[in-house]
Design a protein around this motif. Structure first.
Motif, short mmCIF file in Angstrom:
data_model
loop_
_atom_site.label_atom_id
_atom_site.label_comp_id
_atom_site.label_asym_id
_atom_site.label_seq_id
_atom_site.Cartn_x
_atom_site.Cartn_y
_atom_site.Cartn_z
N HIS A 156 45.97 66.52 42.65
CA HIS A 156 46.16 67.39 41.49
C HIS A 156 46.83 66.70 40.30
CE1 HIS A 156 50.35 67.56 42.72
NE2 HIS A 156 50.00 68.05 43.89
N ALA A 157 47.28 65.45 40.46
CA ALA A 157 48.00 64.78 39.39
C ALA A 157 47.12 64.57 38.16
CB ALA A 157 48.53 63.43 39.87
N ARG A 158 47.71 64.70 37.01
CA ARG A 158 47.01 64.40 35.77
C ARG A 158 47.11 62.92 35.42
NH1 ARG A 158 49.12 67.25 30.39
NH2 ARG A 158 48.75 69.09 31.70
N LEU A 159 48.21 62.30 35.84
CA LEU A 159 48.51 60.94 35.42
C LEU A 159 48.90 60.09 36.62
CD1 LEU A 159 49.03 59.13 32.83
CD2 LEU A 159 51.41 59.87 33.01
N SER A 160 48.55 58.81 36.59
CA SER A 160 48.95 57.91 37.67
C SER A 160 49.38 56.56 37.09
CB SER A 160 47.78 57.68 38.64
OG SER A 160 48.16 56.79 39.67
N ILE A 161 50.36 55.96 37.76
CA ILE A 161 50.64 54.55 37.54
C ILE A 161 49.87 53.81 38.61
CG2 ILE A 161 52.38 52.73 37.59
CD1 ILE A 161 54.42 54.72 36.56
N VAL A 162 48.88 53.05 38.19
CA VAL A 162 48.01 52.33 39.11
C VAL A 162 48.36 50.85 39.09
CG1 VAL A 162 45.63 51.64 39.58
CG2 VAL A 162 46.12 53.98 38.88
N TYR A 163 48.63 50.32 40.27
CA TYR A 163 48.87 48.88 40.41
C TYR A 163 47.55 48.20 40.72
CZ TYR A 163 53.89 49.70 40.32
OH TYR A 163 55.16 50.04 39.93
N ALA A 164 47.26 47.15 39.97
CA ALA A 164 45.98 46.45 40.12
C ALA A 164 46.17 44.95 39.97
CB ALA A 164 44.98 46.97 39.08
N GLN A 165 45.22 44.22 40.52
CA GLN A 165 45.27 42.75 40.53
C GLN A 165 44.60 42.21 39.27
OE1 GLN A 165 46.39 39.58 40.98
NE2 GLN A 165 46.53 40.14 43.17
N THR A 166 45.35 41.44 38.49
CA THR A 166 44.79 40.81 37.29
C THR A 166 44.40 39.35 37.56
OG1 THR A 166 46.92 40.00 36.46
CG2 THR A 166 46.26 42.24 35.84
N GLY A 167 44.83 38.82 38.71
CA GLY A 167 44.54 37.43 39.03
C GLY A 167 43.65 37.32 40.25
N GLU A 168 43.98 36.38 41.12
CA GLU A 168 43.19 36.15 42.31
C GLU A 168 43.68 37.05 43.46
OE1 GLU A 168 40.51 34.21 42.45
OE2 GLU A 168 40.83 33.85 40.31
N HIS A 169 42.75 37.43 44.32
CA HIS A 169 43.10 38.27 45.46
C HIS A 169 44.22 37.63 46.29
CE1 HIS A 169 42.72 40.99 48.83
NE2 HIS A 169 42.48 39.97 49.64
N GLY A 170 45.24 38.43 46.63
CA GLY A 170 46.34 37.94 47.43
C GLY A 170 47.50 37.37 46.63
N ASP A 171 47.36 37.29 45.32
CA ASP A 171 48.40 36.74 44.46
C ASP A 171 49.31 37.87 43.97
OD1 ASP A 171 49.99 35.38 42.70
OD2 ASP A 171 48.44 35.09 41.19
N GLY A 172 50.48 38.00 44.59
CA GLY A 172 51.40 39.07 44.20
C GLY A 172 51.81 38.97 42.75
N ALA A 173 51.91 37.75 42.23
CA ALA A 173 52.32 37.56 40.84
C ALA A 173 51.27 38.06 39.86
CB ALA A 173 52.62 36.09 40.58
#
Length: 379
Positions: free
Chosen positions: A158-175
């Motif tokens: 039901h949420a209108r808004l979300s903070i979505v965490y996504a990968q901007t680099g290579e898979h597995g790179d936490g940074a």
């Protein structure tokens, strides 16, 4: 003065629990939808703005007060407590991190209870291992394109808004992980509810898929290089208030069992006059005291700015184990009477299982704790 504000707020939370949560919790456990008036009332007393700075429309209260408020609501209904604190946490993050213009557009509806929000980490193939997420964010003109799926998210249905965490680099790179604001009502977002044998109504569990969702640059609120650290810090805090919620559910069960034992007759005298009946309550109280002490130690560490990785994990693991063992024991002390809807045992039993899977699985936390030495006295 700040103490008085916190004390008055917690008194309002207790009253809210009695007048609004107890009245509806059994129906929510059967799958009935929440009345929007409940969320509005929760917001009215401050449950969606506890830690938010006063300058941003919040109450400016501390972490301890948030933990206590979560515990008070969870003693009646764990799901609603989790739902409210997740909306609060998103509003706090936006108020602290987003631009003044973005915060001015989004925070007011969240803290007023007109909208709910969620934080989206978990994916079909990535749970406790956050760095394994596959949801991607790719830079484009004026912003980012997000693609991927999030699942088992509190409030997602039901949420209108979300903070979505996504990968901007290579898979597995936490940074490479960054955080973005996402409007879940956008057509590029396909959402779905998640149900189980334990109703997910009050906790609002669901998931969503993002299909080339465009978010502007000013909605990228945690850039790569900082988001992963923020995740770990926020999860440590969540482990502490989830631990407190578990303790609160057991405290509620213990009080109910004790009251039942004072009036229920067995072989001509009240149950609490039978030593064999009292023994499980004594064991529960002893273990509960130790669990609350760990929660207190974790809160104090947070307030002092100490490293809480281990103490938060220990508090959560211990409190989850307590709830999983002692809630059935307190139900047994109640007998079949404890199965009635007027009591919270059946929904608390389900919640105790959910807590073992939220904010880091018990197995993962135990692996971390196997390398921790909490001994306070030098040999």
């Amino acid at each position: 003065m700040a103490h008085d504000v916190a004390a008055d707020f917690l008194a309002d939370v207790r009253a809210f629990g009695r007048t609004h949560v107890e009245k509806h919790a059994a129906a929510w456990a059967r799958g009935e939808a929440l009345d929007p008036a409940v969320a509005l009332h929760a917001a009215g007393i401050g449950l969606t703005r506890m830690e938010i700075p006063v300058s941003s429309g919040g109450m400016g209260l501390g972490f301890r007060t948030k933990v206590e408020a979560c515990a008070i609501i969870a003693a009646v209904d764990f799901g609603l407590a989790m739902s409210l604190v997740n909306t609060h946490n998103v509003a706090k993050r936006i108020a602290m991190t987003a631009s003044e213009a973005v915060a001015g557009r989004l925070v007011p509806d969240l803290i007023a209870g007109r909208a709910s929000a969620c934080t989206a980490l978990t994916e079909p193939s990535a749970g406790s291992d956050v760095s394994a997420m596959r949801c991607t964010a790719r830079a484009t003109d004026g912003g980012w394109l997000l693609d991927g799926e999030k699942t088992w998210i509190v409030n997602a249905r039901h949420a209108r808004l979300s903070i979505v965490y996504a990968q901007t680099g290579e898979h597995g790179d936490g940074a490479g992980i960054a955080a973005f604001l996402v409007d879940l009502t956008n057509p590029c977002c396909e959402r779905y509810p998640i149900e189980s044998g334990f109703s997910q109504t009050s906790i609002g569990t669901g998931g969503f898929r993002l299909n080339r969702y465009f978010t502007p640059n000013d909605h990228a609120i945690l850039p790569a290089g900082t988001a992963f650290k923020a995740i770990l810090s926020e999860i440590n805090g969540a482990r502490i208030y989830v631990a407190a919620m578990c303790c609160a559910m057991v405290s509620a069960g213990l009080r109910l069992a004790r009251a039942h034992g004072e009036t229920r007759l067995s072989f001509g005298k009240p149950l609490d006059q039978h030593p064999t009946w009292r023994e499980p309550l004594a064991r529960c109280a002893t273990q509960l005291a130790a669990a609350w002490a760990l929660v207190e130690a974790a809160i104090a560490a947070t307030e002092n700015g100490a490293d809480t990785r281990h103490i938060a994990a220990a508090a959560k693991v211990n409190a989850v184990s307590l709830a999983q063992a002692q809630l059935p024991a307190m139900l047994h002390a109640m007998g079949a009477e404890g199965l009635r809807e007027v009591y919270p045992f059946t929904r608390h039993l389900g919640a105790a299982q959910i807590t073992a899977l939220t904010d880091g699985s018990t197995a993962m936390l135990l692996d971390r704790l196997s390398r921790w030495d909490p001994t306070p006295i030098s040999p």
